[in-house]
Scaffold this motif. Structure first.
Motif, PDB file in Angstrom:
ATOM      1  N   MET A 107       3.784  -1.346   3.870  1.00  0.00           N
ATOM      2  CA  MET A 107       2.739  -2.321   3.585  1.00  0.00           C
ATOM      3  C   MET A 107       1.878  -1.859   2.418  1.00  0.00           C
ATOM      4  SD  MET A 107       1.482  -3.320   7.443  1.00  0.00           S
ATOM      5  CE  MET A 107       0.398  -4.607   6.829  1.00  0.00           C
ATOM      6  N   ASP A 108       1.271  -2.820   1.713  1.00  0.00           N
ATOM      7  CA  ASP A 108       0.348  -2.466   0.633  1.00  0.00           C
ATOM      8  C   ASP A 108      -0.863  -1.695   1.154  1.00  0.00           C
ATOM      9  OD1 ASP A 108       1.929  -3.646  -1.323  1.00  0.00           O
ATOM     10  OD2 ASP A 108       0.210  -4.545  -2.327  1.00  0.00           O
TER      11      ASP A 108
ATOM     12  N   GLN B  47     -12.081   2.292   0.474  1.00  0.00           N
ATOM     13  CA  GLN B  47     -12.278   1.211  -0.494  1.00  0.00           C
ATOM     14  C   GLN B  47     -10.945   0.611  -0.916  1.00  0.00           C
ATOM     15  OE1 GLN B  47     -15.319  -0.130  -1.586  1.00  0.00           O
ATOM     16  NE2 GLN B  47     -13.841  -1.690  -2.248  1.00  0.00           N
ATOM     17  N   ALA B  48      -9.936   1.461  -1.063  1.00  0.00           N
ATOM     18  CA  ALA B  48      -8.619   0.956  -1.462  1.00  0.00           C
ATOM     19  C   ALA B  48      -8.048   0.013  -0.411  1.00  0.00           C
ATOM     20  CB  ALA B  48      -7.665   2.132  -1.693  1.00  0.00           C
ATOM     21  N   VAL B  49      -8.218   0.351   0.866  1.00  0.00           N
ATOM     22  CA  VAL B  49      -7.757  -0.525   1.946  1.00  0.00           C
ATOM     23  C   VAL B  49      -8.545  -1.834   1.934  1.00  0.00           C
ATOM     24  CG1 VAL B  49      -7.670  -0.806   4.451  1.00  0.00           C
ATOM     25  CG2 VAL B  49      -6.880   1.325   3.408  1.00  0.00           C
TER      26      VAL B  49
ATOM     27  N   GLY C 297       4.056  -5.144  -1.728  1.00  0.00           N
ATOM     28  CA  GLY C 297       3.601  -5.856  -2.915  1.00  0.00           C
ATOM     29  C   GLY C 297       3.276  -4.913  -4.058  1.00  0.00           C
ATOM     30  N   PRO C 298       2.263  -5.225  -4.867  1.00  0.00           N
ATOM     31  CA  PRO C 298       1.989  -4.445  -6.078  1.00  0.00           C
ATOM     32  C   PRO C 298       1.549  -3.011  -5.806  1.00  0.00           C
ATOM     33  CG  PRO C 298       0.286  -6.124  -5.730  1.00  0.00           C
ATOM     34  CD  PRO C 298       1.395  -6.429  -4.793  1.00  0.00           C
TER      35      PRO C 298
ATOM     36  N   GLU D 142      -8.902  -7.682   0.859  1.00  0.00           N
ATOM     37  CA  GLU D 142      -9.555  -8.758   0.107  1.00  0.00           C
ATOM     38  C   GLU D 142      -8.541  -9.536  -0.730  1.00  0.00           C
ATOM     39  OE1 GLU D 142     -12.712 -11.169  -0.996  1.00  0.00           O
ATOM     40  OE2 GLU D 142     -12.697  -9.528   0.472  1.00  0.00           O
ATOM     41  N   SER D 143      -7.504  -8.833  -1.227  1.00  0.00           N
ATOM     42  CA  SER D 143      -6.515  -9.475  -2.094  1.00  0.00           C
ATOM     43  C   SER D 143      -5.606 -10.430  -1.340  1.00  0.00           C
ATOM     44  CB  SER D 143      -5.658  -8.409  -2.776  1.00  0.00           C
ATOM     45  OG  SER D 143      -4.710  -7.864  -1.858  1.00  0.00           O
TER      46      SER D 143
END
Length: 364
Positions: free
Chosen positions: A224-225, A15-17, A29-30, A22-23
């Motif tokens: 990478m994020d 889900q985190a990936v 990044g953040p 989606e972002s």
């Protein structure tokens, strides 16, 4: 087949990936910033700088400490090749010293004996999840004006007394899939030195302090994020993973401790059992092959001292190096499954298979 290693990826990581995808914020990044903050807090360091993998973490740590052509770095020959090639990539010379056979880590006495006018740093490896004797090695480094860098690619969550590895000195971690926690690929450098942290951040991102403001030559060694999102989930689970590894190690030792020499945490340390490595006194390769035939994954880490590896010899850094304990370890070590996915039934099968293999192939 009971695998030697098995990454533990759950729905949270998936889900985190998906959330990162989606972002649209895929590069550094953040999520990377959050992962750095939480990893630094976990180990107890002022800074954590995420990078593309454990090898680039090592290379940047060495460069940030001023290691370069003409310098010598004292290190261990009992390791994966990255700990040595990272030294070579800076233009410096790796100087190999023998290991402490009880820990498989670099020997402090021989480390100090190897210091010369050209020595710039000591690079120790926290092998198999067992910390090197950092306090002794840091003392040696400080007395001789050297940098001390720890390769903790296999030691996430390991500790000496109450200090987690990563809090004492500049330390490099890997998040390769087989490690105690993973980001798929990735690495991180922890340090308490503001100047070293700033230098690594420059090296990681083309030498830029701000966009198009180039302070020095640098690399593209960013995380990478997507990776950091996995890492955040894995970090939340790391203590549970390590507890399961310790429990599996204890169960294995209870079952096979009378058959082979099993790993033991050095006094005052927390061993996190990235590998559960036993010693087979003779005919080790036959025992390994028998275990595999019986459905137990196992591996030799490591079959050759690094000074005997051809690419290192070809660059003039190998050859005849007197490291008898390393030579002995390379002939006897065998790593067995210890990962968190093992069941009690798996532990029993591993123990039974090892007993049979040793009885058949090792002389009494």
């Amino acid at each position: 087949m009971i695998p030697l290693a098995s990454p533990f990826i759950g729905e949270e990581e998936k889900q985190a990936v998906a959330d990162v995808l989606e972002s649209g914020m895929l590069a550094q990044g953040p999520r990377v910033a959050e992962f750095e903050e939480k990893f630094a807090a976990y180990v107890g360091a002022r800074h954590a700088i995420a990078t593309s993998n454990g090898t680039t973490a090592l290379q940047m740590a060495l460069l940030a400490h001023g290691v370069g052509p003409g310098d010598e770095v004292i290190t261990t020959p009992f390791s994966f090749i990255a700990s040595t090639t990272a030294i070579m990539m800076t233009g410096a010379k790796p100087v190999f010293v023998d290991i402490d056979p009880a820990r498989f880590t670099i020997c402090p006495r021989q480390t100090e004996a190897a210091v010369t006018a050209r020595t710039k740093a000591v690079l120790a490896v926290d092998i198999f999840g067992q910390p090197a004797p950092a306090y002794e090695l840091i003392d040696i480094a400080q007395r001789h004006g050297l940098a001390y860098i720890a390769d903790a690619a296999q030691a996430h969550g390991a500790a000496i007394d109450d200090a987690r590895i990563g809090s004492l000195t500049t330390t490099c971690f890997s998040f390769y899939p087989t490690k105690n926690m993973t980001t798929g690929e990735g690495g991180i450098v922890t340090t308490n030195d503001d100047t070293i942290a700033d230098e690594i951040r420059l090296l990681r991102n083309h030498g830029m302090k701000a966009r198009y403001q180039y302070e020095r030559l640098g690399y593209n060694f960013r995380m990478m994020d997507l990776q950091a999102a996995i890492g955040l989930c894995q970090l939340d689970k790391l203590e549970a993973f390590n507890a399961a590894r310790a429990e599996n190690a204890a169960r294995l030792t209870e079952r096979i401790g009378h058959i082979v020499q099993c790993p033991v945490a050095a006094p005052g340390t927390r061993h996190v059992f990235h590998q559960y490595t036993v010693l087979i006194p003779s005919n080790r390769d036959a025992v390994r092959d028998a275990l595999r035939e019986s459905g137990v994954g196992c591996e030799v880490f490591y079959p050759h001292p690094l000074y005997a590896v051809e690419p290192i010899i070809a660059h003039g850094f190998g050859g005849d190096v007197p490291c008898p304990e390393t030579e002995k370890a390379c002939k006897q070590v065998l790593s067995l499954p210890c990962h968190p996915k093992l069941t009690p039934d798996d532990i029993g099968k591993i123990a039974d298979a090892l007993k049979t293999a040793v009885e058949k192939n090792v002389a009494a």
